[in-house]
Scaffold this motif. Structure first.
Motif, mmCIF file in Angstrom:
data_model
loop_
_atom_site.group_PDB
_atom_site.id
_atom_site.type_symbol
_atom_site.label_atom_id
_atom_site.label_comp_id
_atom_site.label_asym_id
_atom_site.label_seq_id
_atom_site.Cartn_x
_atom_site.Cartn_y
_atom_site.Cartn_z
ATOM 1 N N ASN A 163 0.837 -1.184 0.000
ATOM 2 C CA ASN A 163 0.000 0.000 0.000
ATOM 3 C C ASN A 163 0.881 1.246 0.000
ATOM 4 O OD1 ASN A 163 -1.958 1.915 0.389
ATOM 5 N ND2 ASN A 163 -2.997 0.784 2.010
ATOM 6 N N ILE A 164 0.452 2.290 -0.680
ATOM 7 C CA ILE A 164 1.272 3.485 -0.869
ATOM 8 C C ILE A 164 1.507 4.227 0.441
ATOM 9 C CG2 ILE A 164 -0.613 5.060 -1.430
ATOM 10 C CD1 ILE A 164 2.722 4.915 -3.246
ATOM 11 N N GLU A 165 0.601 4.115 1.417
ATOM 12 C CA GLU A 165 0.750 4.818 2.692
ATOM 13 C C GLU A 165 1.639 4.077 3.679
ATOM 14 O OE1 GLU A 165 -2.696 4.173 1.819
ATOM 15 O OE2 GLU A 165 -2.859 6.050 0.708
ATOM 16 N N SER A 166 2.071 2.871 3.363
ATOM 17 C CA SER A 166 2.855 2.059 4.292
ATOM 18 C C SER A 166 4.283 2.567 4.393
ATOM 19 C CB SER A 166 2.897 0.604 3.819
ATOM 20 O OG SER A 166 1.606 0.104 3.695
ATOM 21 N N SER A 167 4.816 2.537 5.608
ATOM 22 C CA SER A 167 6.206 2.928 5.808
ATOM 23 C C SER A 167 7.073 1.672 5.873
ATOM 24 C CB SER A 167 6.362 3.737 7.096
ATOM 25 O OG SER A 167 6.093 2.915 8.212
ATOM 26 N N LYS A 168 8.386 1.871 5.801
ATOM 27 C CA LYS A 168 9.311 0.739 5.843
ATOM 28 C C LYS A 168 9.232 0.004 7.175
ATOM 29 C CE LYS A 168 12.859 2.372 2.654
ATOM 30 N NZ LYS A 168 14.283 2.660 2.511
ATOM 31 N N THR A 169 9.077 0.739 8.268
ATOM 32 C CA THR A 169 9.017 0.085 9.578
ATOM 33 C C THR A 169 7.753 -0.740 9.740
ATOM 34 O OG1 THR A 169 8.107 2.124 10.524
ATOM 35 C CG2 THR A 169 10.476 1.786 10.717
ATOM 36 N N GLU A 170 6.630 -0.260 9.219
ATOM 37 C CA GLU A 170 5.389 -1.037 9.261
ATOM 38 C C GLU A 170 5.524 -2.324 8.456
ATOM 39 O OE1 GLU A 170 2.436 1.538 7.680
ATOM 40 O OE2 GLU A 170 2.049 2.514 9.592
ATOM 41 N N ILE A 171 6.069 -2.206 7.259
ATOM 42 C CA ILE A 171 6.232 -3.371 6.397
ATOM 43 C C ILE A 171 7.185 -4.376 7.030
ATOM 44 C CG2 ILE A 171 7.034 -4.143 4.140
ATOM 45 C CD1 ILE A 171 4.328 -2.658 4.176
ATOM 46 N N LYS A 172 8.270 -3.889 7.622
ATOM 47 C CA LYS A 172 9.231 -4.780 8.281
ATOM 48 C C LYS A 172 8.556 -5.551 9.404
ATOM 49 C CE LYS A 172 13.651 -4.884 10.642
ATOM 50 N NZ LYS A 172 14.820 -4.141 11.059
ATOM 51 N N LYS A 173 7.761 -4.861 10.207
ATOM 52 C CA LYS A 173 7.054 -5.511 11.316
ATOM 53 C C LYS A 173 6.083 -6.576 10.798
ATOM 54 C CE LYS A 173 3.568 -3.648 13.288
ATOM 55 N NZ LYS A 173 2.594 -2.824 13.986
ATOM 56 N N TRP A 174 5.305 -6.239 9.753
ATOM 57 C CA TRP A 174 4.323 -7.167 9.199
ATOM 58 C C TRP A 174 4.997 -8.418 8.641
ATOM 59 C CZ3 TRP A 174 -0.810 -7.466 9.455
ATOM 60 C CH2 TRP A 174 -1.522 -6.337 9.854
ATOM 61 N N ILE A 175 6.043 -8.247 7.865
ATOM 62 C CA ILE A 175 6.698 -9.395 7.224
ATOM 63 C C ILE A 175 7.389 -10.272 8.256
ATOM 64 C CG2 ILE A 175 8.546 -10.058 5.642
ATOM 65 C CD1 ILE A 175 7.675 -7.764 3.857
ATOM 66 N N GLU A 176 8.055 -9.658 9.246
ATOM 67 C CA GLU A 176 8.726 -10.451 10.270
ATOM 68 C C GLU A 176 7.726 -11.251 11.096
ATOM 69 O OE1 GLU A 176 11.251 -7.775 12.456
ATOM 70 O OE2 GLU A 176 12.912 -8.086 11.052
ATOM 71 N N LEU A 177 6.561 -10.686 11.393
ATOM 72 C CA LEU A 177 5.550 -11.410 12.161
ATOM 73 C C LEU A 177 4.858 -12.494 11.335
ATOM 74 C CD1 LEU A 177 3.859 -8.561 14.223
ATOM 75 C CD2 LEU A 177 5.292 -10.410 15.082
ATOM 76 N N PHE A 178 4.492 -12.161 10.103
ATOM 77 C CA PHE A 178 3.706 -13.093 9.294
ATOM 78 C C PHE A 178 4.530 -14.281 8.805
ATOM 79 C CE2 PHE A 178 1.604 -14.456 5.352
ATOM 80 C CZ PHE A 178 0.353 -14.722 5.854
ATOM 81 N N PHE A 179 5.760 -14.034 8.320
ATOM 82 C CA PHE A 179 6.590 -15.097 7.761
ATOM 83 C C PHE A 179 7.611 -15.653 8.748
ATOM 84 C CE2 PHE A 179 5.388 -12.716 3.860
ATOM 85 C CZ PHE A 179 4.731 -13.744 3.215
#
Length: 91
Positions: A27-43
């Motif tokens: 999503n265009i509003e997502s920041s790098k820290t949000e994405i890092k948190k999501w990917i580390e938790l999900f995968f």
């Protein structure tokens, strides 16, 4: 996982898989820290670094209606050694 749209599989991104780098549209509003948190938790992986860029918008025309394609941000993540993300299920 609302912020991560889908993984990108092109010739370039398949070459990057050999270097333990993965590409996603987010999503265009997502920041790098949000994405890092999501990917580390999900995968359940550890991320070494994240690169991101916004793709240029492309014009699209359907009959008399003019518009633009959907606008996403593309990220390339590099995982720490020993981690990987399964892009395809084995079922």
């Amino acid at each position: 996982m609302d912020k991560i749209e889908y993984p990108i599989l092109t010739e370039k991104t398949i070459r990057l898989l050999e270097k333990n780098q993965y590409s996603f549209d987010v999503n265009i509003e997502s920041s790098k820290t949000e994405i890092k948190k999501w990917i580390e938790l999900f995968f359940n992986v550890k991320i070494a670094n994240i690169n991101s860029h916004k793709l240029p918008r492309k014009k699209k025309r359907i009959g008399a209606i003019k518009g633009y394609t959907v606008y996403y941000k593309r990220i390339i993540i590099k995982l720490k050694s020993g981690y990987s993300i399964p892009l395809f299920s084995s079922k």
